[in-house]
Design a protein around this motif. Structure first.
Motif, PDB file in Angstrom:
ATOM      1  N   ASP A  51      -0.333   5.618   2.102  1.00  0.00           N
ATOM      2  CA  ASP A  51       0.793   5.028   1.388  1.00  0.00           C
ATOM      3  C   ASP A  51       2.118   5.649   1.810  1.00  0.00           C
ATOM      4  O   ASP A  51       3.144   4.968   1.879  1.00  0.00           O
ATOM      5  N   GLU A  52       2.115   6.939   2.138  1.00  0.00           N
ATOM      6  CA  GLU A  52       3.331   7.602   2.605  1.00  0.00           C
ATOM      7  C   GLU A  52       3.731   7.082   3.985  1.00  0.00           C
ATOM      8  O   GLU A  52       4.919   6.854   4.258  1.00  0.00           O
ATOM      9  N   ASP A  73      -2.754   1.435  -0.568  1.00  0.00           N
ATOM     10  CA  ASP A  73      -4.014   1.852  -1.192  1.00  0.00           C
ATOM     11  C   ASP A  73      -4.797   0.664  -1.739  1.00  0.00           C
ATOM     12  O   ASP A  73      -6.035   0.684  -1.760  1.00  0.00           O
ATOM     13  N   GLU A  74      -4.090  -0.375  -2.190  1.00  0.00           N
ATOM     14  CA  GLU A  74      -4.785  -1.571  -2.665  1.00  0.00           C
ATOM     15  C   GLU A  74      -5.449  -2.304  -1.511  1.00  0.00           C
ATOM     16  O   GLU A  74      -6.566  -2.814  -1.647  1.00  0.00           O
ATOM     17  N   LEU A  75      -4.783  -2.342  -0.364  1.00  0.00           N
ATOM     18  CA  LEU A  75      -5.403  -2.960   0.812  1.00  0.00           C
ATOM     19  C   LEU A  75      -6.658  -2.212   1.212  1.00  0.00           C
ATOM     20  O   LEU A  75      -7.684  -2.825   1.525  1.00  0.00           O
ATOM     21  N   TYR A 110      -4.756   6.167  13.407  1.00  0.00           N
ATOM     22  CA  TYR A 110      -4.376   7.466  13.957  1.00  0.00           C
ATOM     23  C   TYR A 110      -3.655   8.309  12.907  1.00  0.00           C
ATOM     24  O   TYR A 110      -3.952   9.499  12.728  1.00  0.00           O
ATOM     25  N   ALA A 111      -2.697   7.696  12.199  1.00  0.00           N
ATOM     26  CA  ALA A 111      -1.897   8.434  11.226  1.00  0.00           C
ATOM     27  C   ALA A 111      -2.757   9.041  10.125  1.00  0.00           C
ATOM     28  O   ALA A 111      -2.544  10.195   9.718  1.00  0.00           O
ATOM     29  N   PHE A 156       4.038  -4.852   1.590  1.00  0.00           N
ATOM     30  CA  PHE A 156       3.441  -3.731   0.866  1.00  0.00           C
ATOM     31  C   PHE A 156       3.872  -3.681  -0.598  1.00  0.00           C
ATOM     32  O   PHE A 156       3.271  -2.960  -1.390  1.00  0.00           O
ATOM     33  N   ARG A 157       4.891  -4.454  -0.959  1.00  0.00           N
ATOM     34  CA  ARG A 157       5.206  -4.579  -2.383  1.00  0.00           C
ATOM     35  C   ARG A 157       4.175  -5.473  -3.068  1.00  0.00           C
ATOM     36  O   ARG A 157       3.805  -5.247  -4.216  1.00  0.00           O
TER      37      ARG A 157
END
Length: 223
Positions: A33-34, A119-121, A23-24, A113-114
């Protein structure tokens, strides 16, 4: 193996986080990423990571996003209605698999996420969306262990932030210098240190014991 919360809530949690990111990004138009950064900074992230039923199963993905926007001071009344899709998007998969990894390894979302930024996912969607969640979690753990060897331990980072030498930390905490060195070199597992040792180090470093513990990227069998 202790997972993050009761497996009873896992399916709901995976669906909620999948819908949240879909959704986001795909409906609202935010950058993935934001959104992941904002989610990690929000108390909602900690609630979700602990399996709080009001978050992992009490909200839909769009509702979770609306709650996040309210926390940030935005007017959620202007949010678009979620679109119906016949096929799931890469952003849906990211939320789905991220919820599984967080549950399986009992990480914080910030730690997750670190290891693999949003974006890598997304970039790993092909071909990994065809693999099982457990297989992708194995890949994640492999990447995390490779990264871990190149990243200072939390003990070393906390000590450096206070500009203390290893010798100074050992003296003030009354923990042996050799032990401090071996914990920082990962030659001894700080997660298995005695409570008194951890308390002494944390007192000198002005942090909680939990802040010195290292994340565990081991996939033991789940009952």
């Amino acid at each position: 193996m202790m997972c993050a919360y009761d497996r009873l809530y896992l399916a709901d949690a995976m669906a909620v986080l999948a819908e949240f990111f879909e959704y986001a990004v795909d409906d609202y138009g935010a950058e993935g990423d934001e959104v992941s950064d904002l989610f990690c900074m929000s108390p909602l992230s900690d609630m979700f990571a602990k399996g709080n039923p009001s978050v992992v199963s009490g909200l839909s993905g769009p509702e979770l996003f609306a709650r996040l926007t309210r926390e940030l001071g935005y007017d959620d009344a202007a949010l678009p209605k979620p679109l119906f899709r016949f096929e799931k998007t890469p952003h849906y998969w990211v939320g789905w698999v991220a919820a599984y990894i967080q549950w399986r390894l009992a990480l914080s979302f910030d730690e997750l996420f670190r290891v693999m930024p949003y974006d890598e996912l997304v970039a790993r969607y092909h071909p990994w969306h065809e693999a099982s969640e457990e297989r992708f979690c194995e890949l994640f753990a492999e990447v995390a262990r490779d990264n871990e060897a190149r990243v200072p331990t939390r003990l070393a980072a906390s000590r450096s932030a206070l500009r203390l030498s290893q010798r100074e930390l050992a003296h003030r905490s009354r923990v042996g210098l050799r032990s401090v060195q071996m914990y920082e070199q990962r030659r001894k597992d700080i997660n298995k240190a005695q409570a008194q040792t951890l308390q002494s180090l944390a007192r000198v470093l002005h942090c909680a014991i939990e802040d010195l513990m290292e994340p565990v990227f081991t996939l033991d069998e789940v009952a």
